[in-house]
Design an enzyme around this catalytic site. Structure first.
Site, mmCIF file in Angstrom:
data_model
loop_
_atom_site.group_PDB
_atom_site.id
_atom_site.type_symbol
_atom_site.label_atom_id
_atom_site.label_comp_id
_atom_site.label_asym_id
_atom_site.label_seq_id
_atom_site.Cartn_x
_atom_site.Cartn_y
_atom_site.Cartn_z
ATOM 1 N N PHE A 19 0.807 -1.228 0.000
ATOM 2 C CA PHE A 19 0.000 0.000 0.000
ATOM 3 C C PHE A 19 0.835 1.270 0.000
ATOM 4 C CE2 PHE A 19 -1.734 -3.271 2.969
ATOM 5 C CZ PHE A 19 -2.494 -3.937 2.023
ATOM 6 N N CYS A 20 1.964 1.246 -0.696
ATOM 7 C CA CYS A 20 2.880 2.405 -0.758
ATOM 8 C C CYS A 20 3.315 2.836 0.638
ATOM 9 C CB CYS A 20 2.247 3.572 -1.506
ATOM 10 S SG CYS A 20 1.918 3.233 -3.242
ATOM 11 N N ALA A 21 3.460 1.862 1.521
ATOM 12 C CA ALA A 21 3.904 2.138 2.891
ATOM 13 C C ALA A 21 4.752 0.962 3.360
ATOM 14 C CB ALA A 21 2.712 2.366 3.816
#
Length: 465
Positions: free
Chosen positions: A377-379
């Site tokens: 999740f781009c994290a």
């Protein structure tokens, strides 16, 4: 809008474009598309779509012409700016609203407009989306506040780092709500501490503002927020616009990040005199359609009311956490206590033991028409922290997690469908063979050859002379 029942068919569902869409499944007739991917991108509200259609009738070159359409378009664009500012509590004279493409561009812009001394650092956290981490690494040393084992912000570590770097922290950059776990740090409490140590605070509000009321606060209030960034595509306005709202004095001096037409008052062969106000930061022809859509979404959410939204989503989040916990082999990450649902958003990461999370996401989609997200999740640092907890977890969890997220039109019945399908996956009820596609980096049923209708464009016809 009069909302009566929380768990009846969601009365807001019909207000979303595409809510009646039915999609092909691996077996059986087409099924309703069930959306549990609000944390990534929201569908447009019908009221937003109508506002865009009305605006297109007067669409003209914003701030660029004497024509009546241009004047009308410019007025609408500036009205949109005022609406977005009021939506987050911007104070006239204190704050400036700058339209961007999205939150990522907003933080890149801010990173290049802030002035840093050589000894200054940026304090961000392990909870952040890459958009609120990577831009700061390009301009200053970055120090990360830890996340706890359950994914919450470690407030003691935050206070300790402020003390250690006191006088050297130029900016605290923190999420208003995590796009991975839904955790909501106490941003105004963090602001008080940041200001006490001479720092400013920037809040990634992309995940927050579709679910909770936000108020920047007066600059004289120690709890005020100096900057917030948001994206229309997470706010039921996916028309390519976002916004950076922050201190007007920060943008009053210096060269903008993006330079060109519209950002200047005067240019000679040797001199550039930059424009005042938000025009300085908005070089080129702006995305007026996106700005109109963003403002319309802000008005629509205010009409629904954040008190209702918060209560509705809290009840659904509590219900979802309780039901998901009953699925054999399913592990929930972050705070999984249904009684604490009012302290978080309805963003629920999980994995199903023995199942690749990307396979789970694919099976939910192809078997039941349920859209979720899988991966990091781009994290990535945050997901690694969650997966590193010692007590227990999925055997294939290092491949990432599955994320189900709740939004405006989610209903109890949709949650029941999600949970029932996960039960069926855990039992092995689906006999279809799934294969991994090296091109798409995802799974699909063996032999799947569904052709999607991509005829969105009218057949071109010669223009009449």
């Amino acid at each position: 809008m009069a909302i009566v029942s929380t768990f009846a068919r969601n009365p807001l569902a019909d207000q979303l474009v595409g809510n009646d869409l039915r999609l092909a499944r691996r077996e059986g007739p087409p099924a309703p598309a069930l959306n549990f991917d609000y944390a990534a991108t929201t569908p447009p509200l019908r009221s937003v779509h109508r506002a865009v259609e009305r605006f297109l009738a007067i669409y003209g070159s914003v701030h660029r012409g004497a024509g009546l359409k241009s004047q009308a378009a410019s007025a609408a664009y500036e009205e949109a700016r005022a609406i977005v500012g009021r939506f987050v509590g911007a104070r006239p004279g204190q704050h400036q609203v700058i339209f961007t493409r999205n939150t990522t561009e907003a933080f890149n812009l801010l990173a290049r407009r802030l002035k840093f001394r050589p000894d200054q650092v940026v304090l961000t956290t392990e909870l952040e989306h890459h958009a609120n981490d990577l831009p700061w690494r390009a301009v200053a040393p970055v120090v990360h506040v830890r996340a706890t084992a359950t994914g919450a912000l470690d407030l003691d570590h935050y206070a300790a780092l402020l003390q250690r770097y006191s006088g050297r922290v130029r900016l605290v950059a923190v999420t208003g709500a995590s796009n991975v776990t839904g955790h909501m740090p106490p941003i105004h409490e963090l602001a008080v501490l940041a200001h006490a140590h001479g720092a400013e605070i920037a809040v990634d509000a992309a995940q927050l503002v579709a679910h909770r009321q936000l108020d920047l606060g007066d600059l004289n209030d120690p709890a005020h927020l100096d900057y917030v960034a948001l994206s229309g595509h997470k706010l039921y306005a996916p028309y390519g616009a976002g916004a950076l709202i922050g201190r007007a004095d920060t943008f009053a001096l210096g060269a903008p990040m993006l330079v060109g037409g519209g950002s200047v008052r005067r240019v000679t062969s040797r001199i550039v005199d930059w424009a005042d106000g938000p025009a300085r930061e908005e070089a080129g022809t702006p995305n007026a359609v996106g700005a109109i859509a963003l403002a319309a979404a802000c008005l629509a959410l205010q009409e629904v009311g954040f008190a209702w939204l918060s209560a509705h989503e809290t009840a659904l989040t509590s219900y979802a956490l309780a039901q998901l916990a009953r699925v054999p082999g399913l592990w929930i990450y972050g705070d999984c206590d249904p009684d604490q649902a009012d302290t978080r958003l309805g963003v629920i990461p999980f994995c199903l033991d023995q199942f690749d999370p990307h396979l789970v996401a694919a099976m939910l989609s192809y078997e039941a028409g349920i859209a979720v997200r899988s991966g990091s999740f781009c994290a990535q640092p945050y997901v690694r922290r969650l997966l590193a907890r010692e007590e227990a977890g999925c055997d294939v969890g290092q491949l990432g997690l599955v994320r189900a997220s709740i939004g405006l039109a989610t209903s109890k019945q949709e949650i029941d469908s999600l949970v029932a399908t996960l039960h069926a996956i855990a039992r092995g009820d689906f006999d279809g063979l799934y294969v991994y596609d090296q091109v798409t980096k995802g799974y699909h049923p063996h032999g799947w050859n569904q052709q999607y209708n991509l005829s969105f464009f009218e057949q071109a016809t010669p223009l009449a002379a």
